[in-house]
Design an enzyme around this catalytic site. Structure first.
Site, short mmCIF file in Angstrom:
data_model
loop_
_atom_site.label_atom_id
_atom_site.label_comp_id
_atom_site.label_asym_id
_atom_site.label_seq_id
_atom_site.Cartn_x
_atom_site.Cartn_y
_atom_site.Cartn_z
N SER A 186 46.82 34.46 32.95
CA SER A 186 48.14 35.08 32.90
C SER A 186 48.43 35.59 31.48
O SER A 186 47.67 36.40 30.95
CB SER A 186 49.19 34.08 33.38
OG SER A 186 50.43 34.70 33.59
N ASP A 231 48.78 37.85 44.29
CA ASP A 231 49.37 37.29 43.08
C ASP A 231 50.86 37.58 43.14
O ASP A 231 51.27 38.74 43.15
CB ASP A 231 48.73 37.92 41.85
CG ASP A 231 49.14 37.25 40.55
OD1 ASP A 231 50.29 36.78 40.46
OD2 ASP A 231 48.32 37.21 39.61
N HIS A 262 48.32 33.25 41.88
CA HIS A 262 48.33 33.55 40.45
C HIS A 262 47.61 32.50 39.60
O HIS A 262 46.79 32.84 38.75
CB HIS A 262 49.77 33.70 39.95
CG HIS A 262 49.86 34.03 38.50
ND1 HIS A 262 49.37 35.21 37.98
CD2 HIS A 262 50.35 33.33 37.44
CE1 HIS A 262 49.56 35.23 36.68
NE2 HIS A 262 50.15 34.10 36.32
#
Length: 252
Positions: free
Chosen positions: A96, A197, A227
């Protein structure tokens, strides 16, 4: 005044191994817990693995509200400097915003980072709702957290349940700067992106691939993870492909 106590499981970790090191970065409001399974697999493969705790993370949302993009970048720079004293070859991977920091670090330290694996990285947020929060509200406000987007049942990410509004603008600055530096990344890159996601627009994967300046760029789509893929069904696949990718660079 210093930060409050670090949450159990959010501590930085270092696994001693060979002179080939891997720097790992967790994401926005997350902790090193999200990177530990990958770190353990990399360590078992013989790598020295370092995962810092980004400043303001793993303590409290109030602590995070006192930090910003410069602090998060500095956390990575400090860890990289330490890893350089132990290792002659360094790779990096991150999840991320940690993937964003991975890309940024590869652009800023092109002579040091030999290869990278950004996982569900964000360089373009693509959310008018989030953008409207960056400057339009009291910066002291907190929003609902974005952690634990995980397909696997009974798996929880150790992450804040609230997000400081003031950090939204910092995230936009970090992603925007990183996006404009993608062309300066020349090291081999394996982009890993989940099809499903709910935090980062999956279009980021293709955007990153199309913008890099590297000669070797690979894209791996994940079919069974959301995610937080490093804690999800595809964790073994991520580790397997990451290790194979780094080995191919080191032997090339």
């Amino acid at each position: 005044m210093g930060e409050t106590a670090v949450m159990k499981g959010a501590e930085p970790f270092l696994f001693e191994g060979s002179e080939v090191g891997v720097l790992l970065s967790h994401g926005f409001t997350g902790t090193t817990q999200s990177m530990r399974p990958l770190g353990q697999r990399l360590a078992a493969a013989g790598y020295t693995v370092c995962a810092p705790r980004l400043r303001g993370h793993g303590t409290s949302p109030a602590d995070m509200a006192t930090t910003g993009a410069r602090d998060w970048v500095a956390s990575i720079d400090d860890a990289l400097a330490e890893l350089k004293t132990r290792c002659s070859t360094i790779f990096m991977a991150g999840l991320s915003m940690g993937g964003t920091l991975t890309l940024l670090t590869a652009a800023r330290h092109a002579g040091v980072i030999r290869g990278i694996v950004p996982i569900n990285a964000v360089v373009q947020i693509n959310s008018a709702d989030r953008a409207s929060l960056a400057f339009g509200h009291d910066p002291a406000l907190m929003l609902p957290g974005i952690g634990s987007d995980i397909k696997a049942p009974d798996v929880q990410e150790l992450a804040y349940r609230e997000v400081p509004v003031r950090c939204i603008a910092e995230l936009y600055m970090l992603t925007g700067v990183t996006r404009d530096l993608l062309g300066r990344i020349t090291c081999p890159t394996l982009v890993i992106q989940s099809h499903d996601d709910h935090v980062v627009d999956p279009a980021n994967g293709r955007l990153i691939v199309s913008s890099l300046g590297a000669n070797r760029v690979e894209l791996l789509w994940l079919e069974d993870s959301y995610h937080v893929a490093t804690l999800d069904h595809d964790t073994p696949l991520i580790a397997e492909r990451t290790i194979a990718f780094f080995r191919s660079i080191a032997s090339g």
